[in-house]
Design a protein around this motif. Structure first.
Motif, mmCIF file in Angstrom:
data_model
loop_
_atom_site.group_PDB
_atom_site.id
_atom_site.type_symbol
_atom_site.label_atom_id
_atom_site.label_comp_id
_atom_site.label_asym_id
_atom_site.label_seq_id
_atom_site.Cartn_x
_atom_site.Cartn_y
_atom_site.Cartn_z
ATOM 1 N N GLU A 168 -21.869 -32.213 92.610
ATOM 2 C CA GLU A 168 -20.557 -32.854 92.554
ATOM 3 C C GLU A 168 -19.764 -32.226 91.418
ATOM 4 N N TYR B 98 -19.604 -29.895 86.574
ATOM 5 C CA TYR B 98 -20.398 -29.806 87.799
ATOM 6 C C TYR B 98 -21.775 -30.386 87.511
ATOM 7 N N SER C 197 -15.765 -31.863 89.317
ATOM 8 C CA SER C 197 -14.449 -32.417 89.026
ATOM 9 C C SER C 197 -13.744 -31.461 88.075
#
Length: 324
Positions: free
Chosen positions: A47, A43, A49
């Motif tokens: 954003e 993080y 993933s």
């Protein structure tokens, strides 16, 4: 930390919030396997993933929370996990570790909702139910916890019909006979928000005990949510006149106005007619008098006829006086 196969599990991670002028925060999660680190989540700058459909961000860097949850957890997810947090521009980093042990599902299974929305001052129901097909039960232990800054705060405990809870706020609404381990929290406040955990342990006479865990996220809002809002009685609005009623009222007002105008016109014409009738005889007398004084048309009339005409009209003082 212990988890059960197929459940959703919270991996908590919290850090210090006293660092000033932080522009961005980087959070990384790793799983350590055979002394090697495998990144499972990242993080940075809002954003994130991670594993597809498995790891989900539930943290909040504004509250120094870097937690994630893992859904459909399996035995191969067991291991040592590492949470790394770095803040910029200070470039300060720290690391936290936790051990996760994933066990096969047993006869006991807990069901809880993923989240619960509540409003400040209301009473929130934290639902928790478990399997009711287990036989040979000696007694059942139910415990509720809330995770704060990586630490567990016990919210409620019931065993052998003995209860322990926060005074005047937590109420047991469960029932052992229906496998219900729910509680309610009254007069909810914003500081009551957080991740709650329902743990049920079943002790049997001649077999090992069983335990399962369910998680629930409680969100507390200052404003009422539409789904939880309770309708309140409101004053009945005044009835709005219908268009037909307005038209009828308008027609009545117009007719009334026309009647008034007609009455005024009729009265004026009547008064004018009376004035005209009063003035005409007076005008005739004055005209005759003037003609006699001037000697015009006097000879055309006979004396008696003229006197008769003059005698027919009264003057202002009564009967006209005549002389021969």
């Amino acid at each position: 930390m212990d988890a059960v196969v197929g459940t959703t599990f919270l991996l908590p991670c919290f850090y210090t919030c006293t660092i000033s002028s932080v522009n961005s925060t980087l959070v990384e999660w790793f799983r350590i396997t055979d002394e090697r680190e495998e990144r499972i989540y990242q993080y940075v700058n809002r954003e994130s993933s991670g594993w597809p459909l498995q790891a989900t961000w539930v943290g909040d860097v504004s509250k120094c929370d870097a937690s994630i949850i893992i859904s459909d957890i399996q035995t191969h997810d067991s291991g040592r996990y590492c949470c790394e947090v770095t803040v910029f521009p200070q470039n300060i980093q720290d690391i936290g570790y936790l051990q996760l042990n994933v066990h096969q599902r047993t006869e006991l299974a807990i069901v809880t909702p993923e989240a619960k929305e509540a409003t400040v001052g209301s009473t929130a129901l934290l639902s928790c139910s478990y399997t009711c097909t287990i036989t040979g039960i000696n007694h059942t232990l139910v415990e509720w916890f809330r995770t704060i800054d990586g630490h567990d705060e016990k919210v409620y405990k019931i065993t052998h019909r003995k209860r322990s809870l926060r005074p005047l706020q937590v109420t047991w609404v469960g029932n052992d006979s229906t496998c219900d381990a729910s509680i309610t929290i009254s007069n909810i406040q914003t500081h009551d928000a957080g991740r709650y955990r329902c743990e049920v342990t079943i002790y049997r006479y001649d077999k090992p005990s069983m335990q399962d865990i369910g998680y629930l996220q409680l969100n507390v809002h200052n404003e009422p949510e539409p789904t939880d809002a309770t309708p309140t009685p409101t004053s009945t609005p005044a009835p709005v006149p219908s268009p037909v009623a307005g038209i009828v009222l308008g027609v009545i007002l117009v007719i009334a106005l026309l009647v008034i105008v007609a009455g005024v016109v009729w009265y004026c014409r009547r008064r004018r007619l009376r004035l005209c009738q009063t003035r005409e005889p007076a005008a005739s007398v004055e005209e005759t008098h003037e003609l006699n004084q001037n000697g015009q048309d006097g000879g055309a009339r006979s004396g008696q006829g003229a006197l008769a005409e003059q005698g027919d009209e009264p003057n202002n003082e009564g009967e006209r006086e005549t002389s021969i």
